[in-house]
Design a protein around this motif. Sequence first.
Motif, PDB file in Angstrom:
ATOM      1  N   ALA A   1      44.859  45.424  11.875  1.00  0.00           N
ATOM      2  CA  ALA A   1      45.056  43.986  11.688  1.00  0.00           C
ATOM      3  C   ALA A   1      44.577  43.232  12.925  1.00  0.00           C
ATOM      4  O   ALA A   1      44.500  43.800  14.014  1.00  0.00           O
ATOM      5  CB  ALA A   1      46.545  43.712  11.467  1.00  0.00           C
ATOM      6  N   THR A   2      44.286  41.965  12.737  1.00  0.00           N
ATOM      7  CA  THR A   2      43.944  41.102  13.871  1.00  0.00           C
ATOM      8  C   THR A   2      45.090  40.114  14.103  1.00  0.00           C
ATOM      9  O   THR A   2      46.198  40.338  13.646  1.00  0.00           O
ATOM     10  CB  THR A   2      42.625  40.354  13.585  1.00  0.00           C
ATOM     11  N   GLY A   3      44.817  39.039  14.814  1.00  0.00           N
ATOM     12  CA  GLY A   3      45.878  38.090  15.152  1.00  0.00           C
ATOM     13  C   GLY A   3      46.382  38.399  16.555  1.00  0.00           C
ATOM     14  O   GLY A   3      46.022  39.426  17.144  1.00  0.00           O
TER      15      GLY A   3
ATOM     16  N   THR B   1      49.465  39.091  17.447  1.00  0.00           N
ATOM     17  CA  THR B   1      50.565  40.065  17.503  1.00  0.00           C
ATOM     18  C   THR B   1      50.124  41.463  17.955  1.00  0.00           C
ATOM     19  O   THR B   1      50.783  42.047  18.813  1.00  0.00           O
ATOM     20  CB  THR B   1      51.307  40.111  16.148  1.00  0.00           C
ATOM     21  N   PRO B   2      49.053  42.037  17.412  1.00  0.00           N
ATOM     22  CA  PRO B   2      48.725  43.411  17.827  1.00  0.00           C
ATOM     23  C   PRO B   2      47.907  43.535  19.110  1.00  0.00           C
ATOM     24  O   PRO B   2      47.555  44.654  19.500  1.00  0.00           O
ATOM     25  CB  PRO B   2      47.936  43.966  16.630  1.00  0.00           C
ATOM     26  N   GLU B   3      47.618  42.432  19.786  1.00  0.00           N
ATOM     27  CA  GLU B   3      46.744  42.515  20.972  1.00  0.00           C
ATOM     28  C   GLU B   3      47.274  43.477  22.033  1.00  0.00           C
ATOM     29  O   GLU B   3      46.546  44.292  22.588  1.00  0.00           O
ATOM     30  CB  GLU B   3      46.544  41.134  21.597  1.00  0.00           C
TER      31      GLU B   3
ATOM     32  N   ASN C   1      39.712  47.492   8.575  1.00  0.00           N
ATOM     33  CA  ASN C   1      40.446  46.266   8.882  1.00  0.00           C
ATOM     34  C   ASN C   1      40.814  45.518   7.609  1.00  0.00           C
ATOM     35  O   ASN C   1      40.159  45.650   6.573  1.00  0.00           O
ATOM     36  CB  ASN C   1      39.627  45.364   9.803  1.00  0.00           C
ATOM     37  N   LEU C   2      41.866  44.742   7.736  1.00  0.00           N
ATOM     38  CA  LEU C   2      42.377  44.020   6.573  1.00  0.00           C
ATOM     39  C   LEU C   2      41.438  42.953   6.052  1.00  0.00           C
ATOM     40  O   LEU C   2      41.331  42.751   4.842  1.00  0.00           O
ATOM     41  CB  LEU C   2      43.665  43.276   6.969  1.00  0.00           C
ATOM     42  N   ASP C   3      40.784  42.236   6.989  1.00  0.00           N
ATOM     43  CA  ASP C   3      40.137  41.018   6.518  1.00  0.00           C
ATOM     44  C   ASP C   3      39.053  40.513   7.473  1.00  0.00           C
ATOM     45  O   ASP C   3      38.915  40.994   8.604  1.00  0.00           O
ATOM     46  CB  ASP C   3      41.192  39.916   6.282  1.00  0.00           C
TER      47      ASP C   3
ATOM     48  N   GLY D   1      47.366  40.256   5.549  1.00  0.00           N
ATOM     49  CA  GLY D   1      45.914  40.130   5.463  1.00  0.00           C
ATOM     50  C   GLY D   1      45.664  38.632   5.321  1.00  0.00           C
ATOM     51  O   GLY D   1      46.255  37.813   6.032  1.00  0.00           O
ATOM     52  N   PHE D   2      44.840  38.269   4.345  1.00  0.00           N
ATOM     53  CA  PHE D   2      44.697  36.840   4.031  1.00  0.00           C
ATOM     54  C   PHE D   2      45.163  36.590   2.599  1.00  0.00           C
ATOM     55  O   PHE D   2      44.658  35.712   1.923  1.00  0.00           O
ATOM     56  CB  PHE D   2      43.246  36.389   4.217  1.00  0.00           C
ATOM     57  N   ASN D   3      46.125  37.374   2.150  1.00  0.00           N
ATOM     58  CA  ASN D   3      46.677  37.157   0.803  1.00  0.00           C
ATOM     59  C   ASN D   3      47.691  36.031   0.866  1.00  0.00           C
ATOM     60  O   ASN D   3      48.835  36.216   1.290  1.00  0.00           O
ATOM     61  CB  ASN D   3      47.336  38.435   0.284  1.00  0.00           C
TER      62      ASN D   3
ATOM     63  N   VAL E   1      47.873  25.725   5.768  1.00  0.00           N
ATOM     64  CA  VAL E   1      48.797  26.251   6.801  1.00  0.00           C
ATOM     65  C   VAL E   1      48.100  27.317   7.641  1.00  0.00           C
ATOM     66  O   VAL E   1      48.223  27.359   8.867  1.00  0.00           O
ATOM     67  CB  VAL E   1      50.033  26.924   6.117  1.00  0.00           C
ATOM     68  N   THR E   2      47.373  28.201   6.967  1.00  0.00           N
ATOM     69  CA  THR E   2      46.689  29.289   7.663  1.00  0.00           C
ATOM     70  C   THR E   2      45.570  28.742   8.538  1.00  0.00           C
ATOM     71  O   THR E   2      45.408  29.158   9.689  1.00  0.00           O
ATOM     72  CB  THR E   2      46.108  30.272   6.615  1.00  0.00           C
ATOM     73  N   ARG E   3      44.802  27.792   7.993  1.00  0.00           N
ATOM     74  CA  ARG E   3      43.686  27.249   8.777  1.00  0.00           C
ATOM     75  C   ARG E   3      44.219  26.527  10.010  1.00  0.00           C
ATOM     76  O   ARG E   3      43.684  26.648  11.098  1.00  0.00           O
ATOM     77  CB  ARG E   3      42.808  26.333   7.917  1.00  0.00           C
TER      78      ARG E   3
ATOM     79  N   ALA F   1      43.605  27.646  13.846  1.00  0.00           N
ATOM     80  CA  ALA F   1      42.708  26.703  14.523  1.00  0.00           C
ATOM     81  C   ALA F   1      42.773  26.867  16.043  1.00  0.00           C
ATOM     82  O   ALA F   1      41.830  26.534  16.757  1.00  0.00           O
ATOM     83  CB  ALA F   1      43.049  25.265  14.142  1.00  0.00           C
ATOM     84  N   ARG F   2      43.910  27.434  16.560  1.00  0.00           N
ATOM     85  CA  ARG F   2      44.039  27.612  18.014  1.00  0.00           C
ATOM     86  C   ARG F   2      42.949  28.522  18.563  1.00  0.00           C
ATOM     87  O   ARG F   2      42.647  28.501  19.740  1.00  0.00           O
ATOM     88  CB  ARG F   2      45.441  28.149  18.359  1.00  0.00           C
ATOM     89  N   PHE F   3      42.332  29.343  17.709  1.00  0.00           N
ATOM     90  CA  PHE F   3      41.270  30.238  18.181  1.00  0.00           C
ATOM     91  C   PHE F   3      39.889  29.561  18.130  1.00  0.00           C
ATOM     92  O   PHE F   3      38.904  30.111  18.586  1.00  0.00           O
ATOM     93  CB  PHE F   3      41.223  31.520  17.344  1.00  0.00           C
TER      94      PHE F   3
HETATM   95  N1  LIG Z   1      44.533  37.230   8.747  1.00  0.00           N
HETATM   96  C1  LIG Z   1      45.374  37.292   9.891  1.00  0.00           C
HETATM   97  C2  LIG Z   1      46.593  38.093   9.538  1.00  0.00           C
HETATM   98  O1  LIG Z   1      46.211  39.424   9.243  1.00  0.00           O
HETATM   99  C3  LIG Z   1      47.588  38.033  10.686  1.00  0.00           C
HETATM  100  O2  LIG Z   1      48.665  38.861  10.409  1.00  0.00           O
HETATM  101  C4  LIG Z   1      48.045  36.619  10.872  1.00  0.00           C
HETATM  102  C5  LIG Z   1      49.137  36.451  11.927  1.00  0.00           C
HETATM  103  O3  LIG Z   1      48.582  36.192  13.174  1.00  0.00           O
HETATM  104  P1  LIG Z   1      49.361  36.169  14.532  1.00  0.00           P
HETATM  105  O4  LIG Z   1      49.645  37.594  14.851  1.00  0.00           O
HETATM  106  O5  LIG Z   1      48.413  35.553  15.515  1.00  0.00           O
HETATM  107  O6  LIG Z   1      50.594  35.370  14.312  1.00  0.00           O
HETATM  108  O7  LIG Z   1      46.904  35.888  11.262  1.00  0.00           O
HETATM  109  C6  LIG Z   1      45.748  35.918  10.441  1.00  0.00           C
HETATM  110  O8  LIG Z   1      45.888  34.955   9.467  1.00  0.00           O
END
Ligand SMILES: N[C@@H]1[C@@H](O)[C@H](O)[C@@H](COP(=O)(O)O)O[C@@H]1O
Length: 237
Positions: A35-37, A39-41, A65-67, A140-142, A160-162, A166-168
């Motif tokens: 996964a990205t985001g 959290t897993p950094e 990867n998820l997405d 993921g992006f579901n 909400v997701t966008r 957007a911070r990135f």
């Molecule tokens: N598609 C990714 C997700 O897979 C991730 O879980 C989510 C949470 O991100 P963060 O860990 O930055 O809160 O962000 C994105 O939308």
Amino acid sequence: MNIIKVNNNIELSEKAAQFVLNTISSKERPILGLATGSTPEKLYELLIDKNRAGEVSFSKVTTFNLDEYAGLSGEDPQSYRYFMNKHLFDHIDIKKEKTFIPNGLALDIEEECKSYEQLIEQSGSIDLQLLGLGLNGHIGFNEPGTPFDKRTHVVALDAVTREANARFFSHLDEVPTQALTMGIGTIMEAKQILLLVIGEKKADILKQVVHGDVSENVPASILQRHPNVTIITDIDV
Ligand SMILES: N[C@@H]1[C@@H](O)[C@H](O)[C@@H](COP(=O)(O)O)O[C@@H]1O
């Protein structure tokens, strides 16, 4: 669902790293779902350290990867391919050709989703799938409302997701409106799932995921029906 309560992101990442290491050491050809985001950094940082210290090798690991955002090339710093190379793949002994991420620049993104799904099927099941949690309960992006049986597919991203992502980017307008994502049907076939959730702002949604009805309005709530899910979080659930 097995819930592991931690005090902070470092503890979360250390515990999560242990799951990854256990999976890698117990399989001959381990398959990880990543996964990205944000959290897993830290988890990826720890995995790099452990790889450098000779505690783990990724030479036999395959990753999915998820997405990925539609319309971004892997060279684009906002793409998830770029993120994964920068935060993990470029620093470990994994074979790059065994790291799979949907191609956001594919001419036919529907077709790309189908072939991604086939690749996952052909490789056998994902042994350990890492997940983060979106503020609206997405995995993921579901996004909310996505049917639970969907396979890898193209999605229109929620406002909400966008806004959250957007911070990135330098401006909200630059956040892609579409993405390619493993479906919930795909995710639920992983043998084991690890959901990582950090931060008070996700407390309400995480409580709905764990204690609420299983509903397509809260995509991650489906995890209640998976036989092997662990949630690592600093939230009192
Ligand atoms: N598609 C990714 C997700 O897979 C991730 O879980 C989510 C949470 O991100 P963060 O860990 O930055 O809160 O962000 C994105 O939308």
